[in-house]
Design a protein around this motif. Structure first.
Motif, PDB file in Angstrom:
ATOM      1  N   VAL A   1     -24.702  23.019  12.203  1.00 34.31           N
ATOM      2  CA  VAL A   1     -23.589  22.075  12.050  1.00 34.31           C
ATOM      3  C   VAL A   1     -22.357  22.500  12.835  1.00 34.31           C
ATOM      4  CG1 VAL A   1     -24.427  21.368   9.793  1.00 34.31           C
ATOM      5  CG2 VAL A   1     -22.716  23.192   9.947  1.00 34.31           C
TER       6      VAL A   1
ATOM      7  N   HIS B   1     -17.858  21.470  11.195  1.00 31.25           N
ATOM      8  CA  HIS B   1     -18.301  20.836   9.951  1.00 31.25           C
ATOM      9  C   HIS B   1     -18.683  21.830   8.862  1.00 31.25           C
ATOM     10  CE1 HIS B   1     -18.266  17.200  12.257  1.00 31.25           C
ATOM     11  NE2 HIS B   1     -19.252  17.589  13.036  1.00 31.25           N
ATOM     12  N   GLY B   2     -18.853  23.086   9.192  1.00 28.56           N
ATOM     13  CA  GLY B   2     -19.300  24.051   8.200  1.00 28.56           C
ATOM     14  C   GLY B   2     -18.393  25.259   8.113  1.00 28.56           C
TER      15      GLY B   2
ATOM     16  N   LEU C   1     -19.480  22.261   3.401  1.00 31.44           N
ATOM     17  CA  LEU C   1     -19.703  21.305   4.480  1.00 31.44           C
ATOM     18  C   LEU C   1     -18.706  20.165   4.376  1.00 31.44           C
ATOM     19  CD1 LEU C   1     -23.613  20.996   4.560  1.00 31.44           C
ATOM     20  CD2 LEU C   1     -22.143  22.505   5.910  1.00 31.44           C
TER      21      LEU C   1
ATOM     22  N   PHE D   1     -17.958  16.735   6.729  1.00 34.33           N
ATOM     23  CA  PHE D   1     -18.353  15.945   7.894  1.00 34.33           C
ATOM     24  C   PHE D   1     -17.354  14.850   8.238  1.00 34.33           C
ATOM     25  CE2 PHE D   1     -22.347  17.672   6.255  1.00 34.33           C
ATOM     26  CZ  PHE D   1     -22.849  18.260   7.400  1.00 34.33           C
TER      27      PHE D   1
ATOM     28  N   PHE E   1     -28.853  16.842  12.139  1.00 28.94           N
ATOM     29  CA  PHE E   1     -28.695  18.229  12.549  1.00 28.94           C
ATOM     30  C   PHE E   1     -30.016  18.954  12.294  1.00 28.94           C
ATOM     31  CE2 PHE E   1     -24.543  16.663  11.384  1.00 28.94           C
ATOM     32  CZ  PHE E   1     -23.697  17.180  12.351  1.00 28.94           C
TER      33      PHE E   1
ATOM     34  N   VAL F   1     -26.887  13.212   8.019  1.00 31.43           N
ATOM     35  CA  VAL F   1     -25.555  12.893   7.503  1.00 31.43           C
ATOM     36  C   VAL F   1     -25.344  11.392   7.663  1.00 31.43           C
ATOM     37  CG1 VAL F   1     -23.085  13.320   7.689  1.00 31.43           C
ATOM     38  CG2 VAL F   1     -24.711  15.173   8.125  1.00 31.43           C
TER      39      VAL F   1
ATOM     40  N   ASN G   1     -22.409  19.620  18.157  1.00 36.66           N
ATOM     41  CA  ASN G   1     -21.805  18.591  17.326  1.00 36.66           C
ATOM     42  C   ASN G   1     -22.690  17.358  17.388  1.00 36.66           C
ATOM     43  OD1 ASN G   1     -21.099  17.094  19.686  1.00 36.66           O
ATOM     44  ND2 ASN G   1     -19.243  18.321  19.901  1.00 36.66           N
TER      45      ASN G   1
END
Length: 271
Positions: free
Chosen positions: A48, A52-53, A63, A65, A72, A82, A252
């Protein structure tokens, strides 16, 4: 099926993740607390990315988003999907299709006028690389493979006449140029005083050691086929450059999708 031993819990609220074949689906607008082994958390963070992480311990991560959606790949653990709670995958696919259609309709550059047959100066740079890739991808995933297969099955051929020198005894065909060179004495001669063949008599006791004769050759090396080959080379070059560019970008949603598109385009072009 979950992602290995990873567990996903909403940071607030009672929303749960969806278990899918080969992975897990999460709502992108919700923050998720993930727990698992250190190795599993490390694989998830690598997939991720830092955008995002956030690892909050050896066996846990957070996480976020936001507006990001997509897939992912978490290595052998599976795929993390997601999604948006408001729009479905079909909606996003339709949006991407519309954006692609709009992008393909744009001019490469408003201030560039291509010379005939076309200007390669702009194509050789990265200024329109993604535009070129979208165009190439649409062709490769469309009717191009079938068209190329038809051309390869029955390519355009031409019969070309080439010249070669052969010993007199091996001559099978002669043309006006062959006769003209013999009459002009332009061929290397050897003495043949005892020969009674008409040519030796006409050449006063001489015969040519070798003769310039025509040879027909069936070839597919034509302007039409060269154009097709050059076009395919350009498509390959664009795909290779996009793959190299994506490899240097951090992970990404956008670049993950680009890599997937490159793979699908290459697979389609090799069928």
């Amino acid at each position: 099926m979950a992602l290995g031993g990873l567990t996903f819990n909403a940071r607030s609220g009672t929303i749960v993740c969806d278990m899918l074949a080969g992975g897990v689906a999460l709502r992108g607008e919700i923050e998720w607390v993930v727990r698992g082994t250190p190795a599993e958390i490390a694989s998830l963070m690598l997939a991720v990315g830092p955008l995002h992480g956030l690892a909050v311990g050896e066996g846990s991560a957070l996480l976020r988003f936001g507006n990001a959606v997509g897939r992912f790949s978490v290595g052998p653990l599976g795929t993390l999907h997601v999604r948006c709670g408001k729009w479905s995958d079909e909606t996003f696919e339709q949006l991407l299709a519309e954006l692609t259609a709009i992008a393909l309709a744009l001019p490469y550059a408003a201030d560039q006028s291509a010379a005939l047959p076309h200007d390669k100066a702009l194509v050789a740079t990265d200024a329109i690389l993604m535009h070129s890739f979208l165009y190439a991808r649409q062709l490769v995933l469309g009717e191009l493979p079938a068209t190329i297969a038809t051309i390869v099955a029955d390519p355009h051929r031409v019969f070309r006449i080439e010249r070669e020198r052969v010993p007199l005894g091996l001559v099978q065909h002669a043309d006006a140029r062959t006769i003209g060179r013999l009459a002009a004495g332009a061929e290397p001669m050897v003495r043949a005083p005892r020969s009674t063949v008409a040519l030796a008599l006409a050449l006063r006791g001489h015969l040519p050691a070798t003769v310039d004769v025509p040879r027909g050759r069936n070839t597919v090396d034509t302007a039409e086929n060269r154009f097709v080959l050059a076009f395919l080379d350009e498509l390959t070059d664009v795909t290779t450059r996009v793959a190299a560019l994506a490899a240097n970008k951090r992970s990404n949603v956008f670049w993950t999708r680009v890599v997937t598109s490159v793979s699908s385009s290459r697979n389609a072009s090799t069928k």
